[in-house]
Design an enzyme around this catalytic site. Structure first.
Site, mmCIF file in Angstrom:
data_model
loop_
_atom_site.group_PDB
_atom_site.id
_atom_site.type_symbol
_atom_site.label_atom_id
_atom_site.label_comp_id
_atom_site.label_asym_id
_atom_site.label_seq_id
_atom_site.Cartn_x
_atom_site.Cartn_y
_atom_site.Cartn_z
ATOM 1 N N ASP A 229 36.658 -6.496 47.659
ATOM 2 C CA ASP A 229 36.999 -7.552 46.708
ATOM 3 C C ASP A 229 38.512 -7.733 46.711
ATOM 4 O OD1 ASP A 229 36.811 -9.475 44.574
ATOM 5 O OD2 ASP A 229 35.014 -8.443 43.871
ATOM 6 N N HIS A 267 26.257 -18.879 44.521
ATOM 7 C CA HIS A 267 25.925 -19.916 43.527
ATOM 8 C C HIS A 267 27.159 -20.505 42.838
ATOM 9 C CE1 HIS A 267 25.451 -17.208 39.675
ATOM 10 N NE2 HIS A 267 26.532 -16.922 40.350
#
Length: 362
Positions: A229, A267
């Site tokens: 990340d 999404h």
């Protein structure tokens, strides 16, 4: 003759429809009452009691109110409302002196709002959903239609993730909600999905604080996990045995590994950006590698079951928060995967509302 309130059966379809329409504006109250109940710790207070059945006064005496007697009268109305929503059970008994005594206890539904043995619950996610920052953005929904605006950007002047970077309170609220939801989902995923068996290394792209990998490695300790990340995200990540936190940017490149996880990443992106990320995943995989996408799958047609309602609700959430963000159908996932170079896709399992979709390189 007085009309009895007991055993009322309404069979007239026109009357039922009108009554449902009259009730629609009341939907807001459920979330707001739940928000207040969680902030006051009502469910936890009941759960921790020895009898797990408490009166409004007994609950009021355990919250920071100056006047438990007066507060219990207001609280009684809150508790009765929650009971009408199947979030509490209302028990009415008569004392020896003939006075009515009312107590409340938890239901299976409200059990999800109290901390489990791992300290997780749905409560933080509900607090995030009802926070004024997000609610304010909802007032600009029509602007998405009339002006093509992103409602959150219109409300706050910045992208949602940029806002989190500037507001430590909101960032903390978001992280806590995601941590709890991830813990709950991953417990079910490692129970229902056996695709991690025999895997030596897993890369979790956008893995946040490493909670997903920690859940997997707790069951499969021989797996090496790389939690990938942004540097400012992983700097606060706790140390887990078997997990290496690696800072980087998924838009540039992704660490190589035989299995890559993309959980709740796609999404929030438009189709073009999804393909970019999936192509980077494709490049990072060996020929026999795979990506495991963990997302909701939207049905082709709107239905009224829980899976459909949740998917279309979250689709609205993505529309409010992100440019091009949306929930997708199985066919839409297949199209994105093929554009990125994947040759085969298979939906293999479901954990609550999330589906596990395997994308194979060859």
């Amino acid at each position: 003759m007085a009309l009895s309130m007991d055993n009322i059966v309404i069979s007239n379809e026109e009357e039922i429809c009108m009554m449902k329409a009259m009730h629609l504006p009341c939907g807001l109250y459920l979330n707001m009452v739940l928000k207040a109940a969680i902030e006051l710790d009502l469910f936890e207070i009941i759960a921790k009691s020895t009898t797990q059945k408490l009166s409004s006064y007994e609950i009021a005496s355990q919250i920071p109110t100056k006047n438990p007697n007066a507060s219990s009268l207001v609280l009684e109305r809150i508790l009765r409302f929650l009971a009408s929503q199947s979030l509490l059970t209302c028990n009415i008994t008569k004392n020896d002196d003939g006075n009515v005594h009312t107590t409340y206890n938890l239901t299976p539904l409200s059990q999800s709002l109290i901390s489990d043995k791992d300290g997780t619950s749905i409560a933080p996610f509900l607090l995030l959903a009802t926070d004024p920052v997000g609610v304010h953005a909802c007032f600009h929904l029509k602007d998405a239609i009339l002006e093509g605006e992103i409602p959150f950007n219109k409300a706050h002047g910045v992208h949602a993730f940029e806002y989190h970077g500037k507001d430590s309170r909101m960032n903390g609220l978001f992280n806590k909600a995601m941590q709890n939801l991830t813990c709950i989902e991953m417990k079910r995923i490692v129970e229902c999905y056996n695709g991690f068996q025999g895997v030596k290394e897993i890369i979790d792209v956008g893995g946040g604080l490493g909670i997903s990998l920690a859940s997997i490695i707790s069951k499969y300790p021989n797996i090496k996990g790389i939690n990938f990340d942004l540097p400012h995200v992983i700097k606060d990540a706790p140390t887990y045995e078997g997990i290496e936190h690696v800072g980087g940017d998924m838009w540039d490149s992704i660490p190589q590994g035989e299995l890559i996880i993309l959980k709740a990443v796609l999404h929030s992106l438009d189709d073009e950006d999804c393909v970019k990320i999936l192509k980077n995943c494709w490049r990072a995989l060996p020929n026999d590698g795979k990506v495991v996408v963990i997302e909701q799958i939207q049905p082709k047609y709107p239905e009224t079951n829980l899976l459909s309602k949740r998917s279309f609700s979250f689709d609205i959430s993505m529309m409010i928060m992100f440019h091009g963000g949306k929930e997708r159908t199985k066919q839409q996932f297949e199209d994105l995967a093929k554009q990125a170079g994947f040759t085969y896709i298979k939906v293999v399992a479901r954990a609550y509302y999330s589906w596990l979709i395997e994308l194979y390189k060859y």
